[in-house]
Design a protein around this motif. Structure first.
Motif, PDB file in Angstrom:
ATOM      1  N   LEU A  85      57.134  15.882  33.161  1.00  0.00           N
ATOM      2  CA  LEU A  85      56.965  16.766  34.310  1.00  0.00           C
ATOM      3  C   LEU A  85      56.363  15.995  35.476  1.00  0.00           C
ATOM      4  N   SER A  86      56.912  16.208  36.672  1.00  0.00           N
ATOM      5  CA  SER A  86      56.376  15.623  37.897  1.00  0.00           C
ATOM      6  C   SER A  86      55.652  16.702  38.679  1.00  0.00           C
ATOM      7  N   LEU A  87      54.430  16.389  39.130  1.00  0.00           N
ATOM      8  CA  LEU A  87      53.594  17.346  39.865  1.00  0.00           C
ATOM      9  C   LEU A  87      53.264  16.760  41.238  1.00  0.00           C
ATOM     10  N   PRO A  88      54.157  16.907  42.223  1.00  0.00           N
ATOM     11  CA  PRO A  88      53.900  16.323  43.552  1.00  0.00           C
ATOM     12  C   PRO A  88      52.754  17.025  44.252  1.00  0.00           C
ATOM     13  N   GLY A  89      51.937  16.230  44.939  1.00  0.00           N
ATOM     14  CA  GLY A  89      50.802  16.784  45.676  1.00  0.00           C
ATOM     15  C   GLY A  89      49.649  17.217  44.793  1.00  0.00           C
ATOM     16  N   THR A  90      49.669  16.831  43.525  1.00  0.00           N
ATOM     17  CA  THR A  90      48.642  17.263  42.568  1.00  0.00           C
ATOM     18  C   THR A  90      47.821  16.073  42.104  1.00  0.00           C
ATOM     19  N   ASP A  91      46.501  16.173  42.241  1.00  0.00           N
ATOM     20  CA  ASP A  91      45.632  15.099  41.762  1.00  0.00           C
ATOM     21  C   ASP A  91      45.377  15.277  40.268  1.00  0.00           C
ATOM     22  N   ALA A  92      44.590  14.369  39.696  1.00  0.00           N
ATOM     23  CA  ALA A  92      44.361  14.385  38.252  1.00  0.00           C
ATOM     24  C   ALA A  92      43.631  15.644  37.798  1.00  0.00           C
ATOM     25  N   ARG A  93      42.733  16.168  38.628  1.00  0.00           N
ATOM     26  CA  ARG A  93      41.997  17.373  38.235  1.00  0.00           C
ATOM     27  C   ARG A  93      42.951  18.566  38.104  1.00  0.00           C
ATOM     28  N   GLY A  94      43.844  18.716  39.097  1.00  0.00           N
ATOM     29  CA  GLY A  94      44.812  19.804  39.028  1.00  0.00           C
ATOM     30  C   GLY A  94      45.776  19.634  37.870  1.00  0.00           C
ATOM     31  N   HIS A 167      39.965  12.078  38.309  1.00  0.00           N
ATOM     32  CA  HIS A 167      39.438  13.367  37.847  1.00  0.00           C
ATOM     33  C   HIS A 167      37.931  13.444  38.087  1.00  0.00           C
ATOM     34  N   GLN A 168      37.244  12.341  37.835  1.00  0.00           N
ATOM     35  CA  GLN A 168      35.790  12.311  38.028  1.00  0.00           C
ATOM     36  C   GLN A 168      35.419  12.332  39.509  1.00  0.00           C
ATOM     37  N   ASP A 169      36.244  11.696  40.345  1.00  0.00           N
ATOM     38  CA  ASP A 169      35.917  11.566  41.768  1.00  0.00           C
ATOM     39  C   ASP A 169      36.303  12.793  42.581  1.00  0.00           C
ATOM     40  N   THR A 170      37.203  13.640  42.052  1.00  0.00           N
ATOM     41  CA  THR A 170      37.700  14.781  42.810  1.00  0.00           C
ATOM     42  C   THR A 170      36.805  15.989  42.608  1.00  0.00           C
ATOM     43  N   PRO A 171      36.252  16.566  43.665  1.00  0.00           N
ATOM     44  CA  PRO A 171      35.394  17.746  43.510  1.00  0.00           C
ATOM     45  C   PRO A 171      36.201  18.951  43.061  1.00  0.00           C
ATOM     46  N   ASN A 172      35.571  19.838  42.274  1.00  0.00           N
ATOM     47  CA  ASN A 172      36.253  21.064  41.877  1.00  0.00           C
ATOM     48  C   ASN A 172      36.198  22.071  43.030  1.00  0.00           C
TER      49      ASN A 172
END
Length: 236
Positions: A85-94, A167-172
């Motif tokens: 699956l490809s998730l464009p515009g999605t970072d690791a947290r999403g 994932h660690q660097d991206t704020p929720n």
């Protein structure tokens, strides 16, 4: 895994959509995440229920996943027991959130395929492209699949080092909301009305009429009773 990646290399047509996603994300400086979903017992099931029923099972699984993922997320290819699956515009947290939801959903499925009752267990590998990375579509797929081969013991969700760091660097969402609130309060303290209105205007323009009227009521109340308005804002 060598056989898997070699076969993928000969099926470049299956990467056409991923190339489009990757080009778009590179142009607009957006992240892109890739999920490789491994259905552990698919190979043994093929011997038991036959290839035709496996094709039906894959179609049913694709339909099920289409109800979980976002509209812009796309199935890139099926290869043996792997679905990409490809998730464009999605970072690791999403992507991590979606992968967790897929694991939980698929592992609870009981599917009837021509009188056969089928239950599946999944492992998901997560890799991502970030702005500034120089990745090709084929490298992204190969590196994602290799994550599954690198684990001797099956794990529900495996992140690449890049995805783990992102994932660690991206704020929720809660942290982002708090950060925005602090920034707005800072503009108020500085008395920078122009910057405050410039920041708020795009969001206000997207509100429906009912929300705009509610905002007007709150602003009017704020002019009369600031503490009460603040209290109502906190409750929204």
């Amino acid at each position: 895994m060598t056989a898997v990646t070699a076969s993928l290399g000969t099926e470049s047509h299956s990467l056409a959509l991923l190339n489009q996603h990757l080009s778009f994300c590179q142009r607009h400086q957006l992240p892109l995440s890739l999920l490789a979903i491994h259905f552990r017992n698919l190979a043994s099931l093929a011997e038991e229920i036959g290839i035709e029923r496996i094709r039906q099972l894959k179609t049913t699984l694709s339909q099920h996943l289409s109800r979980i993922k976002r509209l812009e997320d796309s199935q890139i290819t099926w290869h043996r027991g792997y679905l990409i699956l490809s998730l464009p515009g999605t970072d690791a947290r999403g992507a991590h959130t979606l992968a967790t939801r897929i694991n939980q959903s698929v592992n609870q499925l009981e599917l009837d395929i021509n009188e056969y009752q089928v239950c599946l267990q999944t492992n998901i590998a997560l890799h991502c492209h970030l702005p500034g990375n120089n990745d090709s579509a084929r490298e992204l797929v190969t590196n994602t699949l290799c994550l599954l081969a690198s684990k001797q013991e099956p794990a529900p969700l495996i992140l690449s080092e890049r995805a783990r760091q992102n994932h660690q660097d991206t704020p929720n969402s809660e942290q982002r909301q708090q950060g925005l609130s602090r920034e707005l309060c800072k503009l108020v303290r500085l008395g920078d009305a122009g910057a405050l209105l410039s920041t708020l205007s795009p969001a206000i323009q997207q509100l429906d009429e009912a929300r705009r009227l509610q905002l007007v009521d709150m602003l009017l109340e704020a002019s009369l009773n600031q503490p009460a308005a603040a209290s109502r804002l906190a409750g929204q």
